[in-house]
Design an enzyme around this catalytic site. Structure first.
Site, mmCIF file in Angstrom:
data_model
loop_
_atom_site.group_PDB
_atom_site.id
_atom_site.type_symbol
_atom_site.label_atom_id
_atom_site.label_comp_id
_atom_site.label_asym_id
_atom_site.label_seq_id
_atom_site.Cartn_x
_atom_site.Cartn_y
_atom_site.Cartn_z
ATOM 1 N N LYS A 250 0.748 -1.315 0.195
ATOM 2 C CA LYS A 250 0.109 0.232 0.521
ATOM 3 C C LYS A 250 0.965 1.615 -0.205
ATOM 4 O O LYS A 250 2.099 1.439 0.426
ATOM 5 C CB LYS A 250 -0.662 0.362 1.155
ATOM 6 C CG LYS A 250 -1.863 1.244 1.433
ATOM 7 C CD LYS A 250 -2.315 1.068 2.049
ATOM 8 C CE LYS A 250 -3.353 2.386 2.637
ATOM 9 N NZ LYS A 250 -2.384 3.854 3.293
ATOM 10 N N LEU A 285 -5.028 0.138 7.118
ATOM 11 C CA LEU A 285 -4.516 0.826 7.759
ATOM 12 C C LEU A 285 -4.223 2.111 7.480
ATOM 13 O O LEU A 285 -5.125 2.150 6.775
ATOM 14 C CB LEU A 285 -3.210 0.229 6.376
ATOM 15 C CG LEU A 285 -2.264 -0.643 6.161
ATOM 16 C CD1 LEU A 285 -1.813 -1.188 5.689
ATOM 17 C CD2 LEU A 285 -1.319 -1.213 8.117
ATOM 18 N N ASP A 286 -4.009 2.892 7.838
ATOM 19 C CA ASP A 286 -4.509 4.082 8.314
ATOM 20 C C ASP A 286 -4.005 4.978 6.514
ATOM 21 O O ASP A 286 -3.503 4.365 5.519
ATOM 22 C CB ASP A 286 -2.809 4.964 9.075
ATOM 23 C CG ASP A 286 -3.487 4.774 10.451
ATOM 24 O OD1 ASP A 286 -4.836 4.665 10.764
ATOM 25 O OD2 ASP A 286 -2.952 5.346 11.146
ATOM 26 N N ARG A 287 -5.014 6.153 6.223
ATOM 27 C CA ARG A 287 -4.281 7.313 4.568
ATOM 28 C C ARG A 287 -2.575 7.028 5.069
ATOM 29 O O ARG A 287 -1.980 6.688 3.497
ATOM 30 C CB ARG A 287 -5.540 8.159 4.502
ATOM 31 C CG ARG A 287 -4.966 8.872 3.726
ATOM 32 C CD ARG A 287 -5.387 10.126 3.559
ATOM 33 N NE ARG A 287 -5.911 10.615 2.044
ATOM 34 C CZ ARG A 287 -5.819 11.259 2.005
ATOM 35 N NH1 ARG A 287 -6.693 12.383 2.999
ATOM 36 N NH2 ARG A 287 -5.716 12.491 0.624
#
Length: 420
Positions: A250, A285-287
């Protein structure tokens, strides 16, 4: 006139003169037609000179006016040609000077200035006409009808220096791990595993009577079926779909969700061409957090990986705004008290011996933003966070923003839970 009228007319001598002035006067066409009843005029119609009616001014014309020749402009008689000859001479002289300047221009290719510009890569382009060296035949390979009647080929896109290329992922057909034919499963779970919808949406379909099992409508929640049963939803038969497992590295500025109301970039946008099945991310998951993220349509496996009771290991690489002291490292290992309870790391160490602003931390908790909250509680700011390990999966040989299919061996390890 009648007899009485004629006798009365002759008794007055002035009547004859008035009659002649009114009816026997000459024709006057000066004002556009007919007799002029008010003003008796003299006979000024002068047609003997080829002109027409004489103007109201009876004074003689200028001597240079030639009536027989057609008026002004007859230079054969009566007009002085000296002024015309003067302007004609000046015009011819100016024209000759322009022609001489045009002929004295330097020819491209034979001029020193041209050669100098050519050496300086500032070559002036000569004028070209269509069909010779002009439009369509330019030496710079542009325009219509170039390349011997063929369309000019589009230049290939050049790669950047040091750019790396990875092979495209090859789809993997996994071994089916369906339930036993005699094992009963909940109807909403069966619909979710078939890719129809989520379990919550499946309950809504069941309550509305849109689901039929073996030809009979089912509206009771919690109904169980087997693989051998026939399930129809909205007139279409539902079969368990093939499982898909995708590993994504990501990137930043990408949200971990299936649908974002703000229309931001999501992880599903990055893997939209991977499969036709309905997949979703495992965990969150955070941005701005990067790293390993698994996407699949296997609901059973996803629940095992994210449930806290299974305690799947996660390793993060943390970049901080300042060096982490040894005392704070020990506090994190021993455990600190947060708003939602105590939290301690399974393992923590410096990522580099020379740079103590980078830390590697291993945890099993799945709380929201747990790593960032740990360091913020001690007065540090996390400006970069990367997950490098998740349930036995790593991002090795997988560039940022790229994805790949899991191998059959990796899937078997996940199904058996043979990992930390």
């Amino acid at each position: 006139m009648g007899g009485n009228q004629e006798e009365h007319f002759n008794q007055h001598p002035n009547n004859q003169q008035r009659y002649d002035n009114r009816y026997n006067r000459p024709y006057d066409n000066r004002q556009g037609g007919g007799f002029n009843d008010r003003y008796p005029r003299q006979d000024r119609y002068r047609n003997d000179y080829g002109g027409g009616y004489n103007d109201r001014y009876s004074s003689p014309r200028m001597d240079n006016y030639d009536r027989r020749g057609g008026g002004y402009g007859n230079y054969q008689s009566g007009h002085d040609n000296s002024q015309r000859e003067y302007y004609k001479e000046r015009y011819n002289q100016a024209r000759e000077n322009n022609r001489q300047q045009f002929n004295d221009r330097p020819v491209y290719g034979n001029d020193d200035r041209y050669q100098q510009n050519r050496n300086n890569n500032r070559r002036p382009q000569p004028r070209r006409g269509y069909g010779q060296e002009g439009y369509g035949n330019d030496m710079r390979k542009g325009g219509y009808n170039n390349n011997n009647g063929k369309y000019p080929q589009r230049q290939q896109k050049r790669s950047k220096p040091g750019q790396k290329f990875t092979p495209r992922p090859v789809p993997v057909v996994y071994e089916n791990d369906f339930y036993d034919e005699n094992e009963q499963i909940r109807l909403n779970k069966y619909l979710a595993n078939s890719g129809v919808c989520s379990r919550r949406e499946a309950d809504e379909l069941i309550q509305t009577g849109a689901v039929f099992v073996n030809g009979e409508s089912v509206t009771e929640l919690g109904t169980k079926i087997t693989i051998k049963d026939s399930v129809v939803v909205n007139g279409k038969e539902v079969k368990p779909e093939n499982k898909v497992y995708i590993l994504l590295n990501k990137p930043r500025n990408c949200v971990t969700t299936s649908d974002d109301p703000q229309e931001r970039l999501t992880v599903l946008h990055l893997v939209k061409n991977a499969c036709k099945e309905r997949i979703y991310p495992v965990g969150r998951l955070d941005r701005n957090t990067t790293g390993v993220l698994l996407l699949t349509n296997d609901g059973d496996m996803a629940s095992k990986l994210v449930h806290p009771s299974f305690k799947k290991k996660k390793i993060y690489h943390v970049w901080l705004d300042k060096e982490v002291t040894v005392e704070d490292m020990q506090k994190i290992a021993d455990g600190i008290e947060l708003e939602d309870g105590e939290m301690h790391a399974d393992a923590i160490s410096y990522a580099s011996e020379d740079d103590h602003t980078q830390v590697g931390i291993e945890i099993h908790s799945g709380r929201n933003r747990i790593v960032r909250r740990i360091f913020e509680h001690l007065g540090y700011h996390v400006y970069k966070l990367d997950r490098v390990y998740f349930a036995g999966l790593t991002k090795k040989n997988l560039p940022r923003g790229k994805w790949r299919y899991l191998s059959q061996e990796e899937v078997n390890i996940l199904r058996m839970g043979a990992f930390e």
